[in-house]
Design an enzyme around this catalytic site. Structure first.
Site, PDB file in Angstrom:
ATOM      1  N   PRO A 294       0.795  -1.224   0.000  1.00  0.00           N
ATOM      2  CA  PRO A 294       0.000   0.000   0.000  1.00  0.00           C
ATOM      3  C   PRO A 294       0.831   1.279   0.000  1.00  0.00           C
ATOM      4  O   PRO A 294       1.891   1.346   0.621  1.00  0.00           O
ATOM      5  CB  PRO A 294      -0.799  -0.106   1.308  1.00  0.00           C
ATOM      6  CG  PRO A 294       0.001  -1.020   2.168  1.00  0.00           C
ATOM      7  CD  PRO A 294       0.618  -2.007   1.231  1.00  0.00           C
ATOM      8  N   ASN A 295       0.303   2.240  -0.709  1.00  0.00           N
ATOM      9  CA  ASN A 295       0.835   3.612  -0.800  1.00  0.00           C
ATOM     10  C   ASN A 295       2.109   3.729  -1.642  1.00  0.00           C
ATOM     11  O   ASN A 295       2.583   4.841  -1.871  1.00  0.00           O
ATOM     12  CB  ASN A 295       1.073   4.218   0.605  1.00  0.00           C
ATOM     13  CG  ASN A 295      -0.210   4.308   1.400  1.00  0.00           C
ATOM     14  OD1 ASN A 295      -1.183   4.893   0.909  1.00  0.00           O
ATOM     15  ND2 ASN A 295      -0.248   3.729   2.581  1.00  0.00           N
TER      16      ASN A 295
ATOM     17  N   ARG B 205       5.092  11.058  -2.556  1.00  0.00           N
ATOM     18  CA  ARG B 205       4.899  10.729  -1.147  1.00  0.00           C
ATOM     19  C   ARG B 205       6.185  10.942  -0.339  1.00  0.00           C
ATOM     20  O   ARG B 205       7.175  10.240  -0.570  1.00  0.00           O
ATOM     21  CB  ARG B 205       4.498   9.243  -1.079  1.00  0.00           C
ATOM     22  CG  ARG B 205       4.328   8.707   0.293  1.00  0.00           C
ATOM     23  CD  ARG B 205       4.205   7.188   0.276  1.00  0.00           C
ATOM     24  NE  ARG B 205       4.015   6.710   1.620  1.00  0.00           N
ATOM     25  CZ  ARG B 205       4.248   5.476   2.011  1.00  0.00           C
ATOM     26  NH1 ARG B 205       4.666   4.570   1.144  1.00  0.00           N
ATOM     27  NH2 ARG B 205       4.063   5.133   3.247  1.00  0.00           N
TER      28      ARG B 205
ATOM     29  N   TYR C  84      11.360   8.775   1.109  1.00  0.00           N
ATOM     30  CA  TYR C  84      11.296   7.685   0.130  1.00  0.00           C
ATOM     31  C   TYR C  84      11.983   7.998  -1.207  1.00  0.00           C
ATOM     32  O   TYR C  84      12.038   7.141  -2.079  1.00  0.00           O
ATOM     33  CB  TYR C  84       9.825   7.313  -0.117  1.00  0.00           C
ATOM     34  CG  TYR C  84       9.136   6.795   1.120  1.00  0.00           C
ATOM     35  CD1 TYR C  84       9.588   5.639   1.762  1.00  0.00           C
ATOM     36  CD2 TYR C  84       8.053   7.472   1.682  1.00  0.00           C
ATOM     37  CE1 TYR C  84       8.981   5.172   2.917  1.00  0.00           C
ATOM     38  CE2 TYR C  84       7.428   6.999   2.839  1.00  0.00           C
ATOM     39  CZ  TYR C  84       7.902   5.852   3.445  1.00  0.00           C
ATOM     40  OH  TYR C  84       7.303   5.388   4.590  1.00  0.00           O
TER      41      TYR C  84
ATOM     42  N   ASN D  42       8.016  -5.564  -0.976  1.00  0.00           N
ATOM     43  CA  ASN D  42       7.980  -4.392  -0.109  1.00  0.00           C
ATOM     44  C   ASN D  42       6.545  -4.325   0.394  1.00  0.00           C
ATOM     45  O   ASN D  42       5.657  -3.846  -0.311  1.00  0.00           O
ATOM     46  CB  ASN D  42       8.360  -3.109  -0.851  1.00  0.00           C
ATOM     47  CG  ASN D  42       8.359  -1.905   0.101  1.00  0.00           C
ATOM     48  OD1 ASN D  42       7.858  -2.001   1.231  1.00  0.00           O
ATOM     49  ND2 ASN D  42       8.898  -0.791  -0.355  1.00  0.00           N
TER      50      ASN D  42
ATOM     51  N   ALA E  99       3.201  -0.716   4.863  1.00  0.00           N
ATOM     52  CA  ALA E  99       2.743  -0.766   6.259  1.00  0.00           C
ATOM     53  C   ALA E  99       2.172  -2.127   6.637  1.00  0.00           C
ATOM     54  O   ALA E  99       2.148  -2.478   7.823  1.00  0.00           O
ATOM     55  CB  ALA E  99       1.712   0.327   6.495  1.00  0.00           C
TER      56      ALA E  99
ATOM     57  N   GLU F 261      12.338  -9.684   1.828  1.00  0.00           N
ATOM     58  CA  GLU F 261      11.609  -8.460   2.190  1.00  0.00           C
ATOM     59  C   GLU F 261      12.521  -7.253   1.974  1.00  0.00           C
ATOM     60  O   GLU F 261      13.721  -7.320   2.249  1.00  0.00           O
ATOM     61  CB  GLU F 261      11.202  -8.542   3.665  1.00  0.00           C
ATOM     62  CG  GLU F 261      10.537  -7.280   4.195  1.00  0.00           C
ATOM     63  CD  GLU F 261      10.043  -7.447   5.633  1.00  0.00           C
ATOM     64  OE1 GLU F 261       9.900  -8.601   6.104  1.00  0.00           O
ATOM     65  OE2 GLU F 261       9.806  -6.413   6.283  1.00  0.00           O
TER      66      GLU F 261
ATOM     67  N   HIS G 169      12.662  -2.696   2.096  1.00  0.00           N
ATOM     68  CA  HIS G 169      12.067  -1.385   2.353  1.00  0.00           C
ATOM     69  C   HIS G 169      13.013  -0.324   1.808  1.00  0.00           C
ATOM     70  O   HIS G 169      14.238  -0.471   1.899  1.00  0.00           O
ATOM     71  CB  HIS G 169      11.866  -1.152   3.852  1.00  0.00           C
ATOM     72  CG  HIS G 169      10.976  -2.178   4.488  1.00  0.00           C
ATOM     73  ND1 HIS G 169       9.613  -2.065   4.519  1.00  0.00           N
ATOM     74  CD2 HIS G 169      11.275  -3.368   5.073  1.00  0.00           C
ATOM     75  CE1 HIS G 169       9.100  -3.128   5.122  1.00  0.00           C
ATOM     76  NE2 HIS G 169      10.095  -3.935   5.456  1.00  0.00           N
TER      77      HIS G 169
ATOM     78  N   ARG H 223      13.491   4.729  12.257  1.00  0.00           N
ATOM     79  CA  ARG H 223      12.278   5.553  12.215  1.00  0.00           C
ATOM     80  C   ARG H 223      11.427   5.321  13.473  1.00  0.00           C
ATOM     81  O   ARG H 223      11.940   4.913  14.499  1.00  0.00           O
ATOM     82  CB  ARG H 223      11.526   5.247  10.914  1.00  0.00           C
ATOM     83  CG  ARG H 223      12.375   5.571   9.662  1.00  0.00           C
ATOM     84  CD  ARG H 223      11.606   5.343   8.388  1.00  0.00           C
ATOM     85  NE  ARG H 223      10.435   6.212   8.323  1.00  0.00           N
ATOM     86  CZ  ARG H 223       9.417   6.016   7.478  1.00  0.00           C
ATOM     87  NH1 ARG H 223       9.461   5.002   6.629  1.00  0.00           N
ATOM     88  NH2 ARG H 223       8.380   6.836   7.470  1.00  0.00           N
TER      89      ARG H 223
END
Ligand code: DQA
Length: 147
Positions: free
Chosen positions: A11-12, A19, A24, A75, A78, A99, A101, A108
């Site tokens: 998502p996103n 964004r 990012y 990825n 969230a 995985e 990111h 963070r």
């Protein structure tokens, strides 16, 4: 050799470019997809690059990867922090999953430090911006060679 690697985005991530570019980066997901397909060609496999905002679609794609892909990069966005369904889907398939990111989730907010997906995958790459995808593709190449 006719290997396919699924690169699944949660998502996103369709909002990349607009964004929070300070976190990012400025590249769009389309640009990252092009880079992954190019890198895949160099490494000798086909990259099937996808994005969805829906958790169940990621579950379906992981199941599909079991028959169609030699490795999966995900990825999870969230959903990595919330989804036991993704953990279970990764464990349900025999295709190796990596995985990744863009951001260093450990540097963070505390709620990003843990992902439910991490204990189910082969390994995690984070913090290298869009290069996280390219590093994960290199790792996928090694996993495919080992198969
Ligand atoms: C992300 C990190 C997650 O915490 C966040 O929810 C995202 C993007 C990353 O690529 O850095 O959506 O997965």
């Amino acid at each position: 050799m006719n290997h396919t690697v699924f690169v699944l985005n949660g998502p996103n991530l369709n909002m990349l470019g607009k964004r929070e570019p300070g976190i990012y980066g400025g590249k769009t997901l389309e640009m990252i997809g092009d880079e992954c397909r190019d890198a895949g060609r160099t490494l000798g496999f086909e990259v099937d690059f996808r994005q969805t905002n829906h958790e169940g679609v990621l579950v379906d794609w992981l199941h599909e990867a079991n028959d169609k892909a030699s490795a999966v990069l995900i990825n999870p966005g969230a959903y990595g922090h919330t989804s036991i369904a993704l953990h279970d889907a990764i464990r349900a398939i025999s295709t190796p999953v990596i995985e990744l990111h863009l951001s260093n989730i450990h540097a963070r907010e505390e709620f990003r430090h843990k992902t439910w997906t991490a204990p189910a995958v082969k390994g995690v790459i984070c913090g290298f911006g869009s290069d996280s995808y390219l590093l994960a593709l290199q790792a996928a190449k090694t996993l495919i060679k080992e198969q």
